[in-house]
Design a protein around this motif. Structure first.
Motif, PDB file in Angstrom:
ATOM      1  N   LEU A  98       0.780  -1.191  -0.076  1.00 25.85           N
ATOM      2  CA  LEU A  98      -0.004   0.017   0.026  1.00 25.85           C
ATOM      3  C   LEU A  98       0.893   1.383  -0.193  1.00 25.85           C
ATOM      4  CD1 LEU A  98      -1.397  -2.464   1.643  1.00 25.85           C
ATOM      5  CD2 LEU A  98      -3.214  -0.712   1.631  1.00 25.85           C
ATOM      6  N   VAL A  99       0.768   2.128  -1.108  1.00 27.30           N
ATOM      7  CA  VAL A  99       1.689   3.268  -1.346  1.00 27.30           C
ATOM      8  C   VAL A  99       0.745   4.502  -1.051  1.00 27.30           C
ATOM      9  CG1 VAL A  99       3.129   4.442  -2.838  1.00 27.30           C
ATOM     10  CG2 VAL A  99       2.848   1.911  -3.091  1.00 27.30           C
ATOM     11  N   SER A 100       1.530   5.376   0.021  1.00 30.35           N
ATOM     12  CA  SER A 100       0.859   6.408   0.477  1.00 30.35           C
ATOM     13  C   SER A 100       0.887   7.692  -0.655  1.00 30.35           C
ATOM     14  CB  SER A 100       1.201   7.043   1.682  1.00 30.35           C
ATOM     15  OG  SER A 100       0.772   8.369   2.116  1.00 30.35           O
ATOM     16  N   ILE A 101      -0.208   8.318  -0.948  1.00 27.62           N
ATOM     17  CA  ILE A 101      -0.110   9.523  -1.763  1.00 27.62           C
ATOM     18  C   ILE A 101      -0.148  10.603  -0.797  1.00 27.62           C
ATOM     19  CG2 ILE A 101      -1.287   8.356  -3.650  1.00 27.62           C
ATOM     20  CD1 ILE A 101      -4.125   9.770  -2.649  1.00 27.62           C
ATOM     21  N   ASP A 102       0.153  10.390   0.369  1.00 30.43           N
ATOM     22  CA  ASP A 102       0.032  11.653   1.215  1.00 30.43           C
ATOM     23  C   ASP A 102       1.377  11.561   2.216  1.00 30.43           C
ATOM     24  OD1 ASP A 102      -0.484  13.996   2.584  1.00 30.43           O
ATOM     25  OD2 ASP A 102      -2.313  13.310   3.596  1.00 30.43           O
ATOM     26  N   PRO A 103       2.481  11.459   1.360  1.00 34.51           N
ATOM     27  CA  PRO A 103       3.623  11.433   2.254  1.00 34.51           C
ATOM     28  C   PRO A 103       3.838  12.231   3.555  1.00 34.51           C
ATOM     29  CG  PRO A 103       4.346  11.773   0.362  1.00 34.51           C
ATOM     30  CD  PRO A 103       2.889  11.970   0.136  1.00 34.51           C
ATOM     31  N   GLU A 104       3.466  13.601   3.226  1.00 33.50           N
ATOM     32  CA  GLU A 104       3.473  14.571   4.478  1.00 33.50           C
ATOM     33  C   GLU A 104       3.041  14.025   5.626  1.00 33.50           C
ATOM     34  OE1 GLU A 104       2.349  19.203   4.989  1.00 33.50           O
ATOM     35  OE2 GLU A 104       3.011  18.379   2.809  1.00 33.50           O
ATOM     36  N   VAL A 105       1.622  13.595   5.598  1.00 33.74           N
ATOM     37  CA  VAL A 105       0.879  13.109   6.663  1.00 33.74           C
ATOM     38  C   VAL A 105       1.227  11.530   7.116  1.00 33.74           C
ATOM     39  CG1 VAL A 105      -1.388  12.567   7.634  1.00 33.74           C
ATOM     40  CG2 VAL A 105      -0.977  14.498   6.383  1.00 33.74           C
ATOM     41  N   ASP A 106       1.646  10.621   6.043  1.00 32.25           N
ATOM     42  CA  ASP A 106       1.746   9.361   6.337  1.00 32.25           C
ATOM     43  C   ASP A 106       3.293   9.135   6.791  1.00 32.25           C
ATOM     44  OD1 ASP A 106      -1.182   8.729   5.989  1.00 32.25           O
ATOM     45  OD2 ASP A 106      -0.939   8.219   4.019  1.00 32.25           O
ATOM     46  N   THR A 107       3.553   9.285   7.895  1.00 32.90           N
ATOM     47  CA  THR A 107       4.903   9.049   8.351  1.00 32.90           C
ATOM     48  C   THR A 107       4.988   7.516   8.639  1.00 32.90           C
ATOM     49  OG1 THR A 107       4.043   9.245  10.683  1.00 32.90           O
ATOM     50  CG2 THR A 107       5.301  11.340   9.579  1.00 32.90           C
ATOM     51  N   PRO A 108       6.251   6.942   8.714  1.00 38.75           N
ATOM     52  CA  PRO A 108       6.174   5.389   9.361  1.00 38.75           C
ATOM     53  C   PRO A 108       5.305   5.236  10.217  1.00 38.75           C
ATOM     54  CG  PRO A 108       8.243   6.573   8.489  1.00 38.75           C
ATOM     55  CD  PRO A 108       7.523   7.762   8.541  1.00 38.75           C
ATOM     56  N   LYS A 109       5.498   5.960  11.387  1.00 37.94           N
ATOM     57  CA  LYS A 109       4.749   5.919  12.707  1.00 37.94           C
ATOM     58  C   LYS A 109       3.387   5.704  12.255  1.00 37.94           C
ATOM     59  CE  LYS A 109       4.050   7.655  17.256  1.00 37.94           C
ATOM     60  NZ  LYS A 109       2.684   8.014  17.471  1.00 37.94           N
ATOM     61  N   ARG A 110       2.576   6.522  11.343  1.00 45.00           N
ATOM     62  CA  ARG A 110       1.298   6.656  11.139  1.00 45.00           C
ATOM     63  C   ARG A 110       0.922   5.501  10.402  1.00 45.00           C
ATOM     64  NH1 ARG A 110      -2.698  11.355  10.435  1.00 45.00           N
ATOM     65  NH2 ARG A 110      -4.597  10.300   9.469  1.00 45.00           N
ATOM     66  N   LEU A 111       1.626   4.995   9.575  1.00 45.31           N
ATOM     67  CA  LEU A 111       1.687   3.816   8.562  1.00 45.31           C
ATOM     68  C   LEU A 111       1.632   2.709   9.397  1.00 45.31           C
ATOM     69  CD1 LEU A 111       3.662   4.569   5.396  1.00 45.31           C
ATOM     70  CD2 LEU A 111       1.360   4.815   5.576  1.00 45.31           C
ATOM     71  N   LYS A 112       2.321   2.364  10.219  1.00 39.95           N
ATOM     72  CA  LYS A 112       2.506   1.272  11.309  1.00 39.95           C
ATOM     73  C   LYS A 112       1.215   1.303  11.917  1.00 39.95           C
ATOM     74  CE  LYS A 112       4.898  -1.777  13.507  1.00 39.95           C
ATOM     75  NZ  LYS A 112       5.283  -2.886  12.894  1.00 39.95           N
ATOM     76  N   GLU A 113       0.753   2.331  12.467  1.00 37.42           N
ATOM     77  CA  GLU A 113      -0.586   2.380  13.347  1.00 37.42           C
ATOM     78  C   GLU A 113      -1.720   2.049  12.581  1.00 37.42           C
ATOM     79  OE1 GLU A 113      -0.420   6.523  14.649  1.00 37.42           O
ATOM     80  OE2 GLU A 113       0.915   6.083  16.383  1.00 37.42           O
ATOM     81  N   PHE A 114      -1.765   2.338  11.184  1.00 40.13           N
ATOM     82  CA  PHE A 114      -2.779   2.086  10.348  1.00 40.13           C
ATOM     83  C   PHE A 114      -2.847   0.490   9.838  1.00 40.13           C
ATOM     84  CE2 PHE A 114      -4.675   1.577   6.076  1.00 40.13           C
ATOM     85  CZ  PHE A 114      -5.695   2.421   6.026  1.00 40.13           C
TER      86      PHE A 114
END
Length: 195
Positions: A98-114
């Motif tokens: 799953l590739v984020s189109i919002d890299p500014e908001v989607d930090t590794p920490k946020r991706l992990k939580e998601f």
């Protein structure tokens, strides 16, 4: 004497098998492969990688963003549905990306939580983010269009893409909640080539 001959024959066959496998690993990457992309990505565990680091698996990819309240939850559900319907024998050969189109908001920490919140936190699931430029380039490869329409909102294509082990696009499923039978069939066909 017969046992010695059979032993030598067995050794030769094993060595020939090793040589054959080695040749397939040395096979050059085709011009159509995403493994040619030089872009650098960071996953949900904070590890840096390039697309070629995913080589050897069938890749099922989708572009989303974690703050999405409309299409992305459906795309995530579609990805989980596809994963759950794959035959167990081929699952180890498939990686869901799953590739984020919002890299500014989607930090590794946020991706992990998601990933954890969506029960997509085993090693079969990879969440990636990169620079805006790399994300745009990758979206173009997948024929995914996206545009920021509000501070935390994007309009975007809803496409799930299947890549073979060489990183070549072999199939795309477009739409939300569509029948995934053809997608699952294609993933299974590609993944069975590794068994």
């Amino acid at each position: 004497m017969k046992k010695l001959f059979l032993g030598l024959l067995l050794i030769l066959l094993v060595l020939q098998g090793c040589t054959t496998n080695k040749k397939s690993e040395d096979k050059p990457i085709s011009d159509l492969s995403i493994y040619n992309l030089p872009s650098k990505w960071t996953n949900q565990n904070g590890q840096n990688l390039e697309m070629k680091d995913l080589k050897g698996n069938v890749l099922v990819m989708v572009m989303i963003y974690t703050s999405c309240k409309a299409a992305c939850p459906r795309l995530v559900a579609d990805m989980r549905n596809i994963e759950s319907r794959l035959p167990d024998a081929v699952k180890p050969n498939v990686k869901f990306v799953l590739v984020s189109i919002d890299p500014e908001v989607d930090t590794p920490k946020r991706l992990k939580e998601f990933a954890i919140a969506n029960k997509m936190d085993n090693n079969q699931w990879e969440f990636l983010r990169s620079t805006e430029e790399n994300t745009r380039e990758f979206a173009a490869v997948l024929a995914v269009n996206y545009k920021k329409i509000a501070p935390l909102d994007f309009s975007h294509s809803n496409i799930i893409s299947v890549f073979n082990t060489e990183g070549e696009l072999t199939f795309q499923q477009e739409g939300l909640g569509v029948n995934s039978d053809a997608t699952i069939k294609k993933i299974t066909e590609e993944a069975e080539k590794l068994n």
